[in-house]
Design a protein around this motif. Structure first.
Motif, PDB file in Angstrom:
ATOM      1  N   GLN A 110      -4.169 -18.239   3.657  1.00 16.40           N
ATOM      2  CA  GLN A 110      -2.900 -18.234   2.922  1.00 16.40           C
ATOM      3  C   GLN A 110      -2.566 -16.846   2.377  1.00 16.40           C
ATOM      4  OE1 GLN A 110      -3.265 -21.066  -0.247  1.00 16.40           O
ATOM      5  NE2 GLN A 110      -4.471 -19.743  -1.543  1.00 16.40           N
ATOM      6  N   SER A 111      -1.278 -16.643   2.133  1.00 13.91           N
ATOM      7  CA  SER A 111      -0.779 -15.429   1.491  1.00 13.91           C
ATOM      8  C   SER A 111      -0.037 -15.848   0.234  1.00 13.91           C
ATOM      9  CB  SER A 111       0.175 -14.674   2.416  1.00 13.91           C
ATOM     10  OG  SER A 111      -0.508 -14.182   3.530  1.00 13.91           O
ATOM     11  N   ASP A 125      -3.333  -8.740  -1.879  1.00 11.36           N
ATOM     12  CA  ASP A 125      -4.229  -8.350  -0.796  1.00 11.36           C
ATOM     13  C   ASP A 125      -5.167  -7.280  -1.343  1.00 11.36           C
ATOM     14  OD1 ASP A 125      -2.727  -5.958  -0.826  1.00 11.36           O
ATOM     15  OD2 ASP A 125      -1.608  -6.459   0.977  1.00 11.36           O
ATOM     16  N   SER A 126      -5.901  -6.628  -0.478  1.00 10.14           N
ATOM     17  CA  SER A 126      -6.878  -5.630  -0.941  1.00 10.14           C
ATOM     18  C   SER A 126      -6.212  -4.445  -1.647  1.00 10.14           C
ATOM     19  CB  SER A 126      -7.745  -5.147   0.220  1.00 10.14           C
ATOM     20  OG  SER A 126      -6.937  -4.570   1.230  1.00 10.14           O
ATOM     21  N   GLU A 127      -4.993  -4.100  -1.290  1.00 10.18           N
ATOM     22  CA  GLU A 127      -4.279  -3.002  -1.955  1.00 10.18           C
ATOM     23  C   GLU A 127      -3.488  -3.461  -3.170  1.00 10.18           C
ATOM     24  OE1 GLU A 127      -1.985  -0.460   0.595  1.00 10.18           O
ATOM     25  OE2 GLU A 127      -3.472  -0.588   2.192  1.00 10.18           O
ATOM     26  N   HIS A 128      -3.258  -4.760  -3.273  1.00  8.15           N
ATOM     27  CA  HIS A 128      -2.502  -5.348  -4.383  1.00  8.15           C
ATOM     28  C   HIS A 128      -3.328  -6.487  -4.971  1.00  8.15           C
ATOM     29  CE1 HIS A 128       0.439  -3.567  -1.587  1.00  8.15           C
ATOM     30  NE2 HIS A 128       0.958  -3.100  -2.710  1.00  8.15           N
ATOM     31  N   PRO A 129      -4.423  -6.112  -5.677  1.00  2.00           N
ATOM     32  CA  PRO A 129      -5.341  -7.142  -6.163  1.00  2.00           C
ATOM     33  C   PRO A 129      -4.733  -8.011  -7.263  1.00  2.00           C
ATOM     34  CG  PRO A 129      -5.976  -4.989  -7.003  1.00  2.00           C
ATOM     35  CD  PRO A 129      -4.858  -4.765  -6.022  1.00  2.00           C
ATOM     36  N   LEU A 130      -5.361  -9.143  -7.402  1.00  2.60           N
ATOM     37  CA  LEU A 130      -5.021 -10.139  -8.408  1.00  2.60           C
ATOM     38  C   LEU A 130      -6.277 -10.283  -9.259  1.00  2.60           C
ATOM     39  CD1 LEU A 130      -3.419 -12.748  -9.377  1.00  2.60           C
ATOM     40  CD2 LEU A 130      -4.432 -13.879  -7.412  1.00  2.60           C
ATOM     41  N   TRP A 131      -6.147 -10.281 -10.585  1.00  7.11           N
ATOM     42  CA  TRP A 131      -7.310 -10.431 -11.445  1.00  7.11           C
ATOM     43  C   TRP A 131      -6.906 -11.059 -12.770  1.00  7.11           C
ATOM     44  CZ3 TRP A 131      -4.550  -6.047 -11.009  1.00  7.11           C
ATOM     45  CH2 TRP A 131      -4.204  -5.354 -12.166  1.00  7.11           C
ATOM     46  N   VAL A 147       1.450  -4.210  -8.422  1.00  3.28           N
ATOM     47  CA  VAL A 147       2.733  -4.147  -7.721  1.00  3.28           C
ATOM     48  C   VAL A 147       2.797  -2.897  -6.858  1.00  3.28           C
ATOM     49  CG1 VAL A 147       5.246  -4.051  -7.996  1.00  3.28           C
ATOM     50  CG2 VAL A 147       3.879  -5.496  -9.508  1.00  3.28           C
ATOM     51  N   ARG A 148       2.529  -1.739  -7.470  1.00  7.63           N
ATOM     52  CA  ARG A 148       2.524  -0.479  -6.725  1.00  7.63           C
ATOM     53  C   ARG A 148       1.936   0.626  -7.601  1.00  7.63           C
ATOM     54  NH1 ARG A 148       8.044  -0.888  -8.281  1.00  7.63           N
ATOM     55  NH2 ARG A 148       8.619   0.848  -9.640  1.00  7.63           N
ATOM     56  N   TRP A 181      -7.451 -17.599  -2.547  1.00  6.87           N
ATOM     57  CA  TRP A 181      -7.441 -16.733  -1.376  1.00  6.87           C
ATOM     58  C   TRP A 181      -6.029 -16.200  -1.159  1.00  6.87           C
ATOM     59  CZ3 TRP A 181     -11.604 -15.202   1.385  1.00  6.87           C
ATOM     60  CH2 TRP A 181     -12.785 -15.928   1.229  1.00  6.87           C
ATOM     61  N   SER A 182      -5.954 -14.942  -0.733  1.00  6.12           N
ATOM     62  CA  SER A 182      -4.691 -14.368  -0.278  1.00  6.12           C
ATOM     63  C   SER A 182      -5.004 -13.233   0.679  1.00  6.12           C
ATOM     64  CB  SER A 182      -3.855 -13.845  -1.450  1.00  6.12           C
ATOM     65  OG  SER A 182      -2.605 -13.356  -0.978  1.00  6.12           O
ATOM     66  N   SER A 183      -4.381 -13.262   1.826  1.00  9.17           N
ATOM     67  CA  SER A 183      -4.542 -12.211   2.837  1.00  9.17           C
ATOM     68  C   SER A 183      -6.005 -11.965   3.186  1.00  9.17           C
ATOM     69  CB  SER A 183      -3.873 -10.916   2.366  1.00  9.17           C
ATOM     70  OG  SER A 183      -2.519 -11.131   2.055  1.00  9.17           O
TER      71      SER A 183
END
Length: 192
Positions: A110-111, A125-131, A147-148, A181-183
């Motif tokens: 899933q994304s 994703d790995s460049e836009h982590p969630l924590w 976000v960026r 899970w995401s990406s």
């Protein structure tokens, strides 16, 4: 060939977008002008931008300012930056709030796609982590997504509840963790 006159203000320094189009964030990572001073602007925890104590109600203007926002990790400060100016501003928590979540796919495939209060979209994703950080004596969860360029969004409580509904258990380094899970990346939500 004659050069254009130097900009007279912060807004004059920002490249203009075509009318009716959403402006892409400026390349603030390339700009490092000297500090111009402090601006009486702050971003509240709920994502509201204030200037001189009054909320900025025009979303396109807030989006314009957000496009020149930069976080300096060394100084631990947020700035509005152009090629010629850098103004310090106050941010109560994170500069954005993730207000919507859409899910594509299922399980490990899933994304998780987030939309912020300023209509930025980002997929965890790995460049836009969630924590999740646990705050205060009550260890209240404070969830975020990148976000960026070192700019994060606090995940709104309703969106966090959606994430909790998607949570699964997984062993990580010999410890049972709860997350999503995401990406193809597992993001723990338990704040450990």
């Amino acid at each position: 060939m004659q050069r254009p006159p130097p900009p007279q203000s912060l807004l004059d320094s920002i490249p203009q977008a075509d009318s009716g189009q959403r402006r892409e964030p400026a390349p603030v990572h390339l700009w490092d002008p000297p500090l111009s001073g402090e601006m009486d602007m702050h971003i509240a925890r709920d994502g509201t931008w204030y200037h001189e104590g009054d909320p900025i109600r025009r979303k396109p203007l807030v989006q314009l300012f957000a496009g020149i926002l930069k976080f300096d990790a060394d100084a631990g400060r947020y700035y509005l930056v152009t090629p010629v100016e850098r103004w310090g501003i106050q941010v109560d928590d994170a500069p954005f709030v993730a207000t919507r979540l859409t899910v594509e796919g299922q399980g490990e495939q899933q994304s998780l796609n987030f939309t912020t209060n300023l209509d930025d979209s980002v997929t965890a994703d790995s460049e836009h982590p969630l924590w999740v950080e646990l705050r205060g004596s009550s260890a209240e969860p404070a969830p975020y997504v990148r976000v960026r360029s070192n700019l994060d969004a606090l995940i709104h409580r309703n969106v966090f509840y959606q994430l909790v509904d998607l949570a699964v258990e997984r062993e990580m380094d010999g410890v049972q963790r709860t997350g999503v899970w995401s990406s193809g990346v597992f993001f723990p939500l338990d704040g450990l």
